[in-house]
Scaffold this motif. Structure first.
Motif, short mmCIF file in Angstrom:
data_model
loop_
_atom_site.label_atom_id
_atom_site.label_comp_id
_atom_site.label_asym_id
_atom_site.label_seq_id
_atom_site.Cartn_x
_atom_site.Cartn_y
_atom_site.Cartn_z
N HIS A 1 0.82 -1.21 0.00
CA HIS A 1 0.00 0.00 0.00
C HIS A 1 0.85 1.27 0.00
CE1 HIS A 1 -3.70 -2.19 0.11
NE2 HIS A 1 -3.31 -2.86 1.18
N GLU A 2 2.06 1.16 0.51
CA GLU A 2 2.99 2.29 0.48
C GLU A 2 3.73 2.37 -0.86
OE1 GLU A 2 5.57 1.55 3.81
OE2 GLU A 2 3.96 1.87 5.26
N ARG A 3 3.45 1.42 -1.74
CA ARG A 3 4.07 1.32 -3.07
C ARG A 3 5.56 0.99 -3.00
NH1 ARG A 3 0.26 1.00 -6.71
NH2 ARG A 3 -1.10 2.74 -7.10
N ASP A 4 5.98 0.36 -1.93
CA ASP A 4 7.36 -0.14 -1.84
C ASP A 4 7.34 -1.57 -2.36
OD1 ASP A 4 9.95 -0.85 -1.28
OD2 ASP A 4 9.97 0.10 0.71
N LEU A 5 7.26 -1.68 -3.68
CA LEU A 5 7.00 -2.96 -4.33
C LEU A 5 8.15 -3.94 -4.19
CD1 LEU A 5 5.12 -1.69 -7.51
CD2 LEU A 5 4.19 -2.37 -5.29
N ASP B 1 9.83 -8.96 -1.74
CA ASP B 1 10.76 -9.71 -0.88
C ASP B 1 9.98 -10.37 0.26
OD1 ASP B 1 12.95 -8.97 -2.41
OD2 ASP B 1 13.57 -7.34 -1.05
N THR B 2 9.05 -9.63 0.84
CA THR B 2 8.25 -10.17 1.94
C THR B 2 7.39 -11.33 1.46
OG1 THR B 2 8.22 -7.99 3.00
CG2 THR B 2 6.57 -9.58 3.73
N ALA B 3 6.81 -11.21 0.27
CA ALA B 3 6.00 -12.30 -0.30
C ALA B 3 6.83 -13.57 -0.42
CB ALA B 3 5.45 -11.89 -1.66
N ARG B 4 8.03 -13.42 -0.89
CA ARG B 4 8.89 -14.59 -1.07
C ARG B 4 9.34 -15.17 0.27
NH1 ARG B 4 11.01 -12.38 -6.55
NH2 ARG B 4 9.21 -13.00 -7.80
N GLN B 5 9.53 -14.31 1.28
CA GLN B 5 9.84 -14.80 2.62
C GLN B 5 8.66 -15.59 3.18
OE1 GLN B 5 10.90 -11.34 4.95
NE2 GLN B 5 12.64 -10.84 3.63
#
Length: 180
Positions: free
Chosen positions: A15-19, A24-28
């Motif tokens: 939501h902050e657009r820090d894609l 990276d978080t999705a892959r973690q």
């Protein structure tokens, strides 16, 4: 950090657009629990923001394999199919999302599918039915106003936008359209 906290953080980053960090978080999340749909769903949503439709479809398909009764996932994948010019697969996913959870966003996406498939009259009829079914759903009124405006029916569009302001007086999108 727990799986749930990391999941929440991933969406905050999205939501902050820090894609990059959200991806990276999705892959973690995927490494933390490869059997959970959340990491694949987040990855799919990041890919949508990047307009990488094939990658988003792949991610949502993996999420659906892990949670095949989740209407939201079908709606998200359907939106990616629509943007990837695979209208029939999009339609199938929107229908499945509606069947599973009757998601308002899936109904709106069905309207977009009909418009993009050259079925403008069907789209309007479908949307009018949605407005009758759920008259408090502001987004349906906005979409109808947008369709009327695109069709050159400015006065009709204005009546739909004015209805939105009766329900949501602070709607900036509609206020800006009515000021034009």
């Amino acid at each position: 950090m727990s799986f749930e906290e990391k999941h929440k953080q991933g969406y905050e980053l999205l939501h902050e657009r820090d894609l990059d960090k959200s991806l990276d978080t999705a892959r973690q999340l995927q490494r933390m629990n490869p059997d959970a749909p959340e990491g694949f769903t987040l990855e799919g949503e990041v890919m949508q923001k990047l307009n990488q439709w094939d990658s988003s479809i792949k991610s949502f398909t993996e999420a659906i394999e892990k949670d095949d009764d989740n209407g939201r996932l079908y709606n998200l994948r359907g939106y990616s199919y629509l943007n990837d010019d695979d209208a029939e697969k999009a339609r199938e996913d929107f229908e499945r999302a509606i069947e599973l959870e009757d998601i308002p966003a899936a109904h709106r996406n069905m309207v977009l599918y009909k418009v993009m498939a050259g079925k403008g009259n069907e789209a309007i009829t479908y949307l009018l039915d949605r407005i009758r079914t759920d008259p408090r759903d502001v987004e349906n009124w906005i979409l109808m106003g947008d369709l009327m405006k695109k069709g050159g029916h400015d006065e009709k569009a204005k009546t739909y936008y004015e209805q939105v302001l009766k329900m949501d007086p602070e709607n900036e999108y509609v206020k800006s359209l009515l000021e034009e």
